[in-house]
Design a protein around this motif. Sequence first.
Motif, mmCIF file in Angstrom:
data_model
loop_
_atom_site.group_PDB
_atom_site.id
_atom_site.type_symbol
_atom_site.label_atom_id
_atom_site.label_comp_id
_atom_site.label_asym_id
_atom_site.label_seq_id
_atom_site.Cartn_x
_atom_site.Cartn_y
_atom_site.Cartn_z
ATOM 1 N N SER A 129 -16.599 17.640 15.526
ATOM 2 C CA SER A 129 -17.385 18.812 15.898
ATOM 3 C C SER A 129 -17.398 18.999 17.410
ATOM 4 N N PHE A 130 -17.604 17.907 18.152
ATOM 5 C CA PHE A 130 -17.651 18.001 19.611
ATOM 6 C C PHE A 130 -16.292 18.393 20.180
ATOM 7 N N LEU A 131 -15.229 17.817 19.648
ATOM 8 C CA LEU A 131 -13.892 18.152 20.137
ATOM 9 C C LEU A 131 -13.581 19.636 19.937
ATOM 10 N N LEU A 132 -13.910 20.160 18.771
ATOM 11 C CA LEU A 132 -13.654 21.577 18.507
ATOM 12 C C LEU A 132 -14.500 22.459 19.421
ATOM 13 N N MET A 133 -15.723 22.067 19.677
ATOM 14 C CA MET A 133 -16.599 22.841 20.550
ATOM 15 C C MET A 133 -16.083 22.885 21.988
ATOM 16 N N THR A 134 -15.335 21.850 22.390
ATOM 17 C CA THR A 134 -14.821 21.801 23.761
ATOM 18 C C THR A 134 -13.439 22.416 23.907
ATOM 19 N N GLY A 135 -12.874 22.944 22.838
ATOM 20 C CA GLY A 135 -11.611 23.663 22.948
ATOM 21 C C GLY A 135 -10.392 22.954 22.412
ATOM 22 N N ALA A 136 -10.517 21.721 21.938
ATOM 23 C CA ALA A 136 -9.381 21.049 21.301
ATOM 24 C C ALA A 136 -9.116 21.712 19.955
ATOM 25 N N ASN A 137 -7.839 21.877 19.598
ATOM 26 C CA ASN A 137 -7.585 22.524 18.303
ATOM 27 C C ASN A 137 -7.710 21.519 17.156
ATOM 28 N N ARG A 138 -7.699 22.021 15.960
ATOM 29 C CA ARG A 138 -8.023 21.190 14.797
ATOM 30 C C ARG A 138 -6.988 20.104 14.556
ATOM 31 N N THR A 139 -5.707 20.428 14.697
ATOM 32 C CA THR A 139 -4.671 19.425 14.466
ATOM 33 C C THR A 139 -4.749 18.313 15.507
ATOM 34 N N ALA A 140 -4.931 18.682 16.768
ATOM 35 C CA ALA A 140 -5.048 17.680 17.835
ATOM 36 C C ALA A 140 -6.279 16.807 17.627
ATOM 37 N N SER A 141 -7.385 17.412 17.219
ATOM 38 C CA SER A 141 -8.599 16.642 16.959
ATOM 39 C C SER A 141 -8.382 15.660 15.821
ATOM 40 N N PHE A 142 -7.685 16.105 14.785
ATOM 41 C CA PHE A 142 -7.391 15.211 13.663
ATOM 42 C C PHE A 142 -6.547 14.031 14.116
ATOM 43 N N ILE A 143 -5.491 14.303 14.895
ATOM 44 C CA ILE A 143 -4.617 13.226 15.362
ATOM 45 C C ILE A 143 -5.413 12.214 16.189
ATOM 46 N N ALA A 144 -6.203 12.721 17.137
ATOM 47 C CA ALA A 144 -6.963 11.832 18.017
ATOM 48 C C ALA A 144 -7.963 10.991 17.225
ATOM 49 N N LEU A 145 -8.671 11.601 16.282
ATOM 50 C CA LEU A 145 -9.688 10.868 15.526
ATOM 51 C C LEU A 145 -9.075 9.919 14.504
ATOM 52 N N ALA A 146 -7.927 10.281 13.943
ATOM 53 C CA ALA A 146 -7.254 9.369 13.017
ATOM 54 C C ALA A 146 -6.794 8.109 13.748
ATOM 55 N N LEU A 147 -6.266 8.289 14.968
ATOM 56 C CA LEU A 147 -5.868 7.132 15.759
ATOM 57 C C LEU A 147 -7.086 6.319 16.182
#
Length: 541
Positions: A129-147
């Motif tokens: 939620s925080f990543l999306l609110m700061t402008g990261a897109n959904r795919t990038a947020s998924f990659i970062a959080l999965a790692l």
Amino acid sequence: MSEAVRAAAIDSPNASDPIAVRRDGVLAWARANWEVVLLVVIASAVYQPWNSSYLPLTDFGIFLVERGTSHSLLAQFVGISSYYIAEGRLLLFEYVHMTLASAVFGLWAQGWYWTYFVLMSAALLLGRSFLLMTGANRTASFIALALFATMGPVAEGWIMPTGEPLALIFFLLALRLALNYCDAVDWRRRAYLIGACAVGIVFAKELLVVLLPAGWVVSRLRVRDAKWEWADWTERDAFLLKVVGALVGLALVPVAYVFAHAPKGSYASQYGHAQPWKITLERLEIVLIPATPRLRRLMNILVDPGFTLLLTLPSLLWIRLFIGGVATGPRKRIMWPLIIAALWVGLGVVAYFPWPTRAGYYMLPFALGTMFAAAHSITILLERSRSARWACIVVSSILLVATSFEARTILYQHQQRAHLNAGLIDKIGKLGGVRYLIAATPNPTPNRGGWASHLKGFGSVANGMQVGEARDMSCADAKHALETTPGAVVVSAPSGCGKLSSNTDFVSAVVPAWQWPKLWERIDIEGRMYVTTYAAQSKVP
């Protein structure tokens, strides 16, 4: 109800069936939030909370005893908190968790592991939620959080009782409230809520108060269309500092008092013993780079350049991926995420410099700071070109496979230790009453925080094991006690003092492990722990 769920309910041909409507709504939500579902699926596949049979000895061997036999939850909470306060710790939320979970689950391992899973999953959802609110897109947020979910220092947060996940949840809640605080209509309410979250951090894991400067920087920024702008100083900023400063200051008073009055040899008294810079650099590396083997293997590049590069390929790919986004992104878009991440990670590593224990899970909250910056870097790469997008996805997939196998290996190692300790407790229990239980270790832990005390406590709860005195000793002292003290039982590990007698008995457990680059090859690792009694002792020639 979200728009996707509402639309699914209206368009459903089963609109007259409430159960069907609810099912269609859930499916619509899952399709709209595919990355959330996939994150939970990946975490479930790696950590499998339903498939854990043994509880860890650490902490359980203490608080299961300290909670006492009273049926009153308050009495149990007082018993648990009294012990840890005597050790110089005032982590009230963690003690509440221990009290409630032990009352509900007792020694049922799966129940405990599900609580860790829920806490870590909540941190992932708040992080997304925080990543999306700061402008990261959904795919990038998924990659970062999965790692993040599968990297080394985070893995133990899914499988053992620690205060880090709960403190991280409070911090993420504070970050969401701090974002665009400069434009918020309800800024006073937000300030009080941020202060409440900061107090939650203090009483979940006091040392993680070092995260607050990164949160303050977020509160000073305006984020619009993935662009960051430093806001003008206003009355609301002063109000936020006053509220958070006052609340955190008040919360730290009892924490500091308990720490200052901790006796010599207590858990808290270890803080202040600075470690070699090598350990600090190792901590920094495990926070910044999700994959293993570590970059120190590059020292062998002149000996075997081909294999060395293959061995460190995941780490090198990660560095290239991260730098690629940072180097090509607009300055206004990437600068502030990097500054926030530098505070987030840097202050955490510095705060743990005086802490002697090398456990990786201490770095769990700070690893998310790295992934915060990575999500914004990866967003830039995904938007740059089609070839860059596919290269990013391929590299991220390689990294995720490598970190998932690493996390799985950490899980099995954790289960192996728990299995071996359970085996020791079973063997010692069959001896009948034991006058002296000694844990032989190169670095004995004083007072009640050592291996022997944990074995005694857990065994007394698990199978009624009768033990008189329990303490850790050095290898030499343990061997001497074995030869001179009737009724002594000594436990040891191969990586510590090893076998102390030719007649030493042992327990063993075999678990699988995987190592990059041959992830398809399963390696069976046998672990052993030794138990020797005075009556059976015989000097090794």
